[in-house]
Structure formats: structure tokens, C-alpha cells
Design an enzyme around this catalytic site. Structure first.
Site, PDB file in Angstrom:
ATOM      1  N   LYS A  44     -16.923  20.217 -17.373  1.00  0.00           N
ATOM      2  CA  LYS A  44     -15.964  21.288 -17.618  1.00  0.00           C
ATOM      3  C   LYS A  44     -15.225  21.071 -18.922  1.00  0.00           C
ATOM      4  O   LYS A  44     -15.120  19.950 -19.414  1.00  0.00           O
ATOM      5  CB  LYS A  44     -14.968  21.370 -16.457  1.00  0.00           C
ATOM      6  N   GLN A  57      -5.976  32.239  -8.655  1.00  0.00           N
ATOM      7  CA  GLN A  57      -6.680  31.958  -9.898  1.00  0.00           C
ATOM      8  C   GLN A  57      -7.089  33.266 -10.561  1.00  0.00           C
ATOM      9  O   GLN A  57      -7.476  34.203  -9.873  1.00  0.00           O
ATOM     10  CB  GLN A  57      -7.949  31.152  -9.604  1.00  0.00           C
ATOM     11  N   ASP A  65      -9.750  34.173 -11.676  1.00  0.00           N
ATOM     12  CA  ASP A  65     -11.072  33.577 -11.567  1.00  0.00           C
ATOM     13  C   ASP A  65     -12.179  34.555 -11.945  1.00  0.00           C
ATOM     14  O   ASP A  65     -12.010  35.763 -11.825  1.00  0.00           O
ATOM     15  CB  ASP A  65     -11.275  33.151 -10.102  1.00  0.00           C
ATOM     16  N   HIS A 111     -17.981  28.944 -14.084  1.00  0.00           N
ATOM     17  CA  HIS A 111     -16.686  29.251 -13.486  1.00  0.00           C
ATOM     18  C   HIS A 111     -15.693  29.257 -14.633  1.00  0.00           C
ATOM     19  O   HIS A 111     -15.732  28.359 -15.473  1.00  0.00           O
ATOM     20  CB  HIS A 111     -16.198  28.144 -12.547  1.00  0.00           C
ATOM     21  N   HIS A 171     -16.793  34.437 -12.080  1.00  0.00           N
ATOM     22  CA  HIS A 171     -18.019  33.654 -12.088  1.00  0.00           C
ATOM     23  C   HIS A 171     -19.083  34.426 -12.821  1.00  0.00           C
ATOM     24  O   HIS A 171     -19.316  35.596 -12.548  1.00  0.00           O
ATOM     25  CB  HIS A 171     -18.434  33.304 -10.660  1.00  0.00           C
ATOM     26  N   ARG A 226      -4.983  25.154  -0.850  1.00  0.00           N
ATOM     27  CA  ARG A 226      -5.332  23.739  -0.880  1.00  0.00           C
ATOM     28  C   ARG A 226      -4.167  22.941  -0.331  1.00  0.00           C
ATOM     29  O   ARG A 226      -3.041  23.141  -0.738  1.00  0.00           O
ATOM     30  CB  ARG A 226      -5.619  23.306  -2.323  1.00  0.00           C
ATOM     31  N   CYS A 265     -15.648  30.732  -5.472  1.00  0.00           N
ATOM     32  CA  CYS A 265     -17.055  30.815  -5.868  1.00  0.00           C
ATOM     33  C   CYS A 265     -18.017  31.145  -4.729  1.00  0.00           C
ATOM     34  O   CYS A 265     -18.895  31.997  -4.924  1.00  0.00           O
ATOM     35  CB  CYS A 265     -17.518  29.599  -6.654  1.00  0.00           C
TER      36      CYS A 265
END
Length: 732
Positions: free
Chosen positions: A539, A452, A454, A585, A456, A434, A405
Site C-alpha cells: 500500500k 471510509q 472508500d 482499494h 474499489h 472495528r 471490499c
RNA sequence: GCUGCUGUAGCUCAGUGGUAGAGCACUUCCUUGGUAAGGAAGAGGCCAUGGGUUCAAGUCCCAUCAGCAGCUCCA
């Protein structure tokens, strides 16, 4: 007399002190026999307890729970845990009991016992349990006030129970116990009327645990087991466990050459082998195309970013423990970083450094060429920190990105935005790192580097609802195309009593209300879980059920009013004034690693044709037909198929066997006959021989199956009866 | 991260302090086949890594690394 109201609204009178069992008996002896527990006012209670003791409500609303009710299973299992504890105490004197709750499909009991229990002891414990069950002794409830209870537990030498009453149950005036034969346990209940109701059980495993789940506390031995109302249900469950073992993605991943994890590369770092990479790239291509259709814009961003960026976003301070160490430009960077943390009174491990330590650090810094001449040796901690931080800020300090992000935020910020441009939807298969605890790593399911799917979304507050809705729709669509249609949504909300969250209460309220509203309106099966939200926003997580009935947390959609604030994001509205956008997200798959790992288990390695790494394998009857086989291969290949020729000098039976074991969806068998006809014989992995047909026909048949993403599985799951039973809270 | 168990051939695993084993896979040769295993021979090992005990260590002890199970955690 008391009045009881049954679920069908009929009301009946019973003498005082009547129990659910009495009510059941008045209806019929078979019902009485089948009654396991009762639900009164939404509370699950003993069938043998006087009804008026449980609730103030009149008439008393009563629902009888029989073996057919899933709630009853939880009661049964908890009682079985007591039986197990009783057996263990009998066999191994000196056992100290801890907790023994139920789980989704079983139960456990924690014991404090010197002698280690191993699986070799199971047979003994089980046969002891069997003889206890045979006696069909009742579970009897009784209550004691605090002092009596303490004395009672002390008298039984149950020091953990004593400790629990003194600490965890400090606000309870009376405490309930259950007696079963010579065994008595502090327990809230409820329990089955008598042990004879336990028709089938099995001890499953033994593992270590800690008193009250805290690693600082004393180590306990945890015995896991499961219990059912019938032998058949138990066997069904044991089959499911076997089936799950057979589908383990780590085993299949190795066998099928999908992925590997090399010690030389590092723990939790997944290497995609060619076959696994194909599956992944097919999924990525599929979703990329879908995103383009839905107005997303692909972007790319690097794997690292300045640590400051993540300090700004809040991720670094919040998740420091589960991040890889920052990359420092100066060799002494790590030392200064250590120092800063050591000095910072806000740090958990804060210990005031001694003057001696401080001196040593200063000397080390000097050796490393760090100019700290401004360091105020006798100044305040704040002044000292300021000098150190100033130095640190001038250095290069990068982080492997833990989230995409902040990078996407920078892309958004790279140009002025008008309300006409919104929503801006930036998508990237972004790889993040991570540092998960080593004990958590698990094949592809829990890794340290993950990609991910991902994106946004930056939108106006007015657009949030619509964007959230269409995002949910996208997740639904994506899951459906891989045949995952059984899921529920968990709406994670903040815990109003915690201060770990950022952002104003109004923003949170608004975000939570929006999510709830859209989920309700769209008719999702969802539950709310307060306290489970991310620190920056609520979420909605998709909990997907696979063909074995196991739940996986995959896709997620998260609302974020926080990052736009922190990064001062803006757009110019129709009023020509600056406004703050809202971020969403979202990741329909979650991560490619986890998703593919889950798919391997779901399909037991047998991917549907459109995803199969090797879709077709040509099996020439003998070497004489190799040339023809290669000709067929090239025809299939130009039609877009992933195909190989088995060139081994083996009989066709052996080649078929190998292809079956390799889970190849289709085999093409060519021999003299086919060559003469310019045809192929097709064999289906599931249905077997499909007979001879022209090459074109075979190709178009398979093409259709790919295009429609047809999913055919040879595995017929029948685990309907053993969906996770509701967990009954039966601990104190 | 914590606790316990495990680490031997590409894979699955045997192996009693005294010369390193099997099945499958692989290579070669024979075999050239019709819908789930044809035959023979061969090659393949720093027994996770580093220390220690011992005349002698794959085997016993310690440490490290990794895997598994459970606990705890999960943006």
C-alpha cells in the site's frame, strides 16, 4: 598517517588516532567548537573517536556535524537522556536503568524505581541536570568484552543491563560504554563531546512503560524530555506543544458543537452534531462530484454481512481480536463459537479441553436446543470440530462489516464482466466497525465506527499502472483543495521473512514493483517500509503534514491480488477466455471521522469559508433592526449561504466578541445607516471591519471565496526549525 | 487490553467525614447600543454507577463504567 576525504572531495592527511574533532580543529577553532558529531560512511559517530576505528574505507569519508545539522539534534538528545539518568540516579539511589533512546523531538529514559516519580520532582531533577551540564564533563567511550561487560554491569547493580546483554545482545562480542563523570551506561552511542553542548532542555512528562515494551514484564517509569541547541529553539518547540493543545479537536469539537461521544451510545462511537455533519457532508459532496467526473459509480451496501463472507475474504480470522463479536442467530451460537476456538489447535490460546468440560458443554448445548447427537465424544479433534462447524454453518452468523471490499466484490460478481467494462470503479461512503482496544480510542481520530470514503477498482493487470497513477492524482487533488500540500508517501512492502501474507511471491513482487515505478515516475516524495504492508497487498499511505508540522496518516491506496483470487473474480478477455482482475482499494480521506478531526486541528476550528458550518452571522445593532436583519438573512440564504441572526439583546461589541469566539468567518453588521442605504457592513474574522457595501457586493465577494475554496488562516506557523529530526538509533 | 491519573451545574473548575459552591452559558427584567465582554434578578445538582466502612460519605475503601496520558495495536 590517515587520509580523510571531506564532503567537498578535498583530501587531507592526519596523524593516526585523529578524531573528527582534530580534523575540525585543523580547519578552524570555531568549527571545532561547533562540531557535535561526525558522519562517516553514512554512520553517525562520536566526534572524539579515532576515525580509523570506525570504518575500513580509505580514504576515510568524513562529514562534520554541527548544531546546524538535524542529525546532531538526535545525538544531543541522547546525551541529554544520559544526563537525566545521571541526575535521577544521584537523587534517587537504587535506580535500575532500562533504555533511553531519542524520539522525533526529544528523548526518554526508562527507570525501574520503587518510588514513583511525579511532575513535582521535575524541578529537582532539572536543577540537578543543570549542575551536571555546567561542569561540561566529556562523554568518554570505552569497550569491554562480554564477560567483562557483564561483570561490570553486575558490579553497578544494573540487573536490567545484565539481562539485556545476556538476551538482546547475545551475539555481541564487545560492548561499548559511555562514562560521564561518575555515571557509566552501556550504550552504543554516539554522544556529544561534552555535556556543555546541551544549551536548552526540559522534562516534559512521566508515564508508565514496560521492560522491553511487553506488558507481561516489569513496569517501569518513563521520563520524557527534550533538548535543543538554543533556548530559542526550545521555546519554539514548547510553543508548538501549547499550540497543539489549543487545537485539540476534542476540546474544539465540544466547544464548537461539531461532534460528541455519548457514553450511552458507546465508546468510540462518534455522534455528528449538526455543525460537524455539515462539514462532513460538504466534503462528501465535494468528493462525490469529483468521483462522478472520474468514472466512478456510487453504490450502497449494508452495515452487516455474513461472517462467512469475511472468513472467505480473510479479514475475520486475521483481525478477529479487533472485531465486534459476531451477531448470532441462535442463542447458543456464541457458545459453539467459543468451543470451536477452544478445540482448534491453531488457535493461540489453545488448551486441550478436559472430558469434564466437554461434557458440560454438551449438556449446555442440549439445554439450548442444539442437536449435537453426532458429536463423537471419543473421536478425534478434527471430527469433533467438523460436527460443531457443520452446526455453525447452518446458523445465521453476521458480522458488523469491518471492511467494504467483500460487499463491493459481490457487486462486481453480480453480473458477468467483459474486458470492455473494465475498469469498474465502485465507490461508497461505507461505514465500518472495528473493535479497537479501548486505550486506543481518541476523539474522532481513533473510533470504533468509521466511514471510509472508500472505492474499489477492478481492472485488468495492464490497467493497474494507469489506475494507480490516476488514484494518486485524485488524492493529490483532494488534499490540495483543503489546503494540504505538504505530504510524503510511505510505500509499505511485505516482510519477505514473514508468513503472515497471502498470495504468491510473484504477485507481491509485481505489485510492489508497479507501485514503486508509478511513485518514482510521478515524482512523489516517498519512502519504502518493508514489513508494513497489509496482509493482502502493498500500500501507499499519504502522510500529511499539518500547519503545525505534525504528520497524519490519511489517504491510502492499496493493491490487492488476493481478494480476486479468493472470490474467484473474473472477466472475459478479448480472447474470449476468463481472466482474473486486479483490485485497488483506495480512500483519499481515509475516514471521514479522522479526516474531519484532523481538519479541526489543522484549522484550529476556524474552517475556510466553503467548509464553515456557520459562514455568516448577522449582528443587528439593536432590536429595532431585527426586521432588516432577517431580510438580509433571507437574501444571503437564497444565495446559498449558511447564515444566522444574533437576536440577543446585547451590545454589538458583545455580539462581535461572541462571533469571533465562535470562529464565524464573516459578520454582517446592520443598523440604521445600513437599513437606510439597503446595505450591510461586513466584518472579517481575520481582518476586522471591511466597511459598508451593497448587499449584492457582499454576497458576490463571499461567493467567490466559496467557489475558489480560498483558505485564509490567521495563524502563521513558524516551526520550520523543528521538523522531526532524523531519529538516531543509539540503543543497543 | 495493560499501568497511572481523573469523574461535582450545559461548559471550565473549587470543595478539610457534618446544610452543594464560583465564573461563563441559560431565562426574565432594565438597557437599544457602531466593530472583541452594559446592569440586575432567577433557574439549574441522585456529586459517573453499584457495593462497603461510619452516628454521619461529594470526601475514606472495593468493584464497574467512562475520560485523559503513556505502553501495546491499527485492515
Amino acid at each position: 598517517m590517515i587520509t580523510v576525504k571531506l564532503p567537498d572531495e578535498t583530501e587531507k592527511e592526519y596523524p593516526e588516532n585523529s578524531s573528527a574533532l582534530d580534523v575540525a580543529a585543523s580547519i578552524g577553532s570555531r568549527l571545532a567548537d561547533a562540531t557535535v558529531a561526525a558522519e562517516i560512511d553514512g554512520l553517525i559517530v562520536d566526534a572524539m573517536r579515532p576515525l580509523e576505528e570506525v570504518t575500513e574505507t580509505r580514504p576515510i569519508p568524513l562529514r562534520l556535524l554541527t548544531e546546524r545539522d538535524p542529525e546532531a539534534l538526535g545525538v544531543l538528545r541522547h546525551s541529554c537522556a544520559h544526563v537525566m539518568a545521571r541526575a535521577v540516579m544521584k537523587l534517587y539511589p537504587g535506580v535500575n536503568l532500562a533504555f533511553g533512546p531519542t524520539l522525533g523531538q526529544g528523548f526518554y529514559y526508562d527507570f525501574d524505581l520503587e518510588r514513583p516519580i511525579s511532575e513535582d520532582d521535575f524541578a529537582r531533577i532539572e536543577s540537578e541536570m543543570k549542575s551536571i551540564i555546567k561542569q561540561k564533563e566529556p562523554f568518554e567511550r570505552f569497550s569491554l568484552d562480554r564477560d567483562e561487560a557483564l561483570k561490570f554491569c553486575d558490579g553497578m547493580d544494573q540487573s536490567l543491563k545484565v539481562e539485556h546483554i545476556e538476551t538482546g545482545l547475545a551475539d555481541h562480542h564487545t560492548l561499548s560504554f559511555y562514562r560521564q563523570g561518575e555515571f557509566v551506561d552501556l550504550c552504543r552511542g554516539p554522544h556529544i563531546p561534552d555535556a556543555g553542548k546541551i544549551k536548552a532542555f526540559k522534562l516534559l512528562s512521566v508515564a508508565g512503560s514496560y521492560w522491553k515494551g511487553d506488558a507481561q514484564n516489569r513496569r517501569l517509569q518513563r521520563l520524557y524530555g527534550t533538548a535543543w541547541f538554543s533556548k530559542k529553539d526550545l521555546n519554539k518547540y514548547l510553543n508548538q506543544i501549547e499550540e497543539a493543545k489549543r487545537r485539540d479537536h476534542r476540546v474544539l469539537g465540544k466547544k464548537l458543537g461539531l461532534f460528541t461521544i455519548s457514553n450511552d451510545v458507546g465508546q468510540g462511537l462518534c455522534l455528528w452534531q449538526p455543525k460537524g455533519a455539515i462539514v462532513r457532508s460538504l466534503l462528501e459532496d465535494f468528493i462525490k462530484r469529483e468521483l462522478l467526473n472520474r468514472g466512478y459509480e456510487p453504490v450502497y451496501s449494508p452495515h452487516i454481512g455474513r461472517a462467512k463472507l469475511y472468513e472467505m475474504s480473510g479479514h475475520f480470522p486475521y483481525y478477529r481480536d479487533s472485531q465486534f463479536t459476531p451477531i448470532f442467530g441462535h442463542d447458543g451460537g456464541q457458545m459453539i463459537d467459543f468451543w470451536i476456538r477452544k478445540l482448534d489447535p491453531k488457535d493461540e490460546d489453545y488448551v486441550e479441553p478436559s472430558a469434564d468440560e466437554e461434557q458440560k458443554l454438551l449438556e449446555a448445548a442440549a439445554v439450548m436446543g442444539i442437536d449435537l447427537s453426532a458429536f463423537p465424544k471419543s473421536g478425534s479433534v478434527e471430527d469433533k470440530l467438523q460436527v460443531l462447524r457443520k452446526w455453525q454453518d447452518q446458523q445465521e452468523r453476521y458480522l458488523l462489516k469491518p471492511m467494504n471490499c467483500p460487499h463491493h466484490v459481490q457487486i462486481y460478481k453480480s453480473q458477468p464482466r467483459s474486458y470492455r467494462d473494465l475498469p469498474v470503479r465502485l465507490a461508497e461512503f461505507g461505514t465500518v466497525y472495528r473493535h479497537e482496544q479501548s486505550g486506543e480510542l481518541n476523539g474522532m481520530l481513533r473510533v470504533r465506527g468509521l466511514t471510509q470514503d472508500d472505492a474499489h477498482l477492478f481492472c485488468t493487470p495492464d490497467q493497474v499502472e494507469e489506475e494507480f497513477r490516476s488514484t494518486l492524482e485524485l488524492v493529490q487533488f483532494v488534499l490540495k483543495s483543503v489546503g494540504l500540500e505538504d505530504y510524503r508517501v510511505v510505500l509499505s512492502l511485505r516482510d519477505p521473512d514473514s508468513n503472515k501474507y497471502v498470495g504468491s511471491a510473484e504477485n507481491w513482487d509485481r505489485a510492489e514493483a508497479t507501485l514503486r515505478h508509478v511513485l518514482t515516475e510521478a515524482g512523489f516524495n516517498f519512502v519504502e517500509e518493508p514489513g508494513e504492508a497489509a496482509f493482502y497487498g502493498p500500500k501507499a499511505d499519504f502522510m500529511v503534514r499539518d500547519c503545525l508540522g505534525r504528520e497524519w496518516q490519511l489517504g491510502t491506496v492499496q493493491l490487492d491480488y488476493n481478494l480476486p483470487e479468493r472470490f474467484e473474480l473474473e472477466y472475459i478477455g478479448s480472447d474470449n477466455a476468463a481472466h482474473r482482475p486486479v483490485m485497488i482499494h483506495r480512500a483519499p480521506f481515509g475516514s471521514m471521522e479522522r479526516f474531519v478531526g484532523m481538519l479541526i486541528e489543522h484549522f484550529a476550528g476556524a474552517f475556510p469559508l466553503w467548509l464553515a458550518p456557520e459562514q455568516v452571522r448577522i449582528l443587528p445593532l439593536s432590536d429595532k433592526h431585527l426586521d432588516y436583519a432577517k431580510q438580509v438573512e433571507s437574501q444571503f440564504r437564497s444565495a446559498g449561504f449558511r447564515i444566522t441572526v444574533d437576536q440577543h439583546s446585547a451590545k454589538v461589541n458583545a455580539k462581535i466578541r461572541q462571533a469571533q469566539l465562535d470562529l464565524i468567518p464573516y459578520m454582517v453588521i446592520v443598523g440604521a445607516q445600513e437599513e437606510a442605504q439597503g446595505a450591510v457592513s461586513l466584518r472579517d474574522r481575520i481582518d476586522g471591519d471591511l466597511g459598508e457595501m451593497p448587499i449584492d457586493e457582499a454576497i458576490s465577494k463571499l461567493k467567490k471565496e466559496v467557489k475558489e475554496k480560498i483558505i485564509r488562516q490567521s495563524f502563521e506557523a513558524d516551526f520550520s526549525g523543528i521538523e522531526a529530526a532524523s531519529e538516531v538509533s543509539n540503543e543497543y
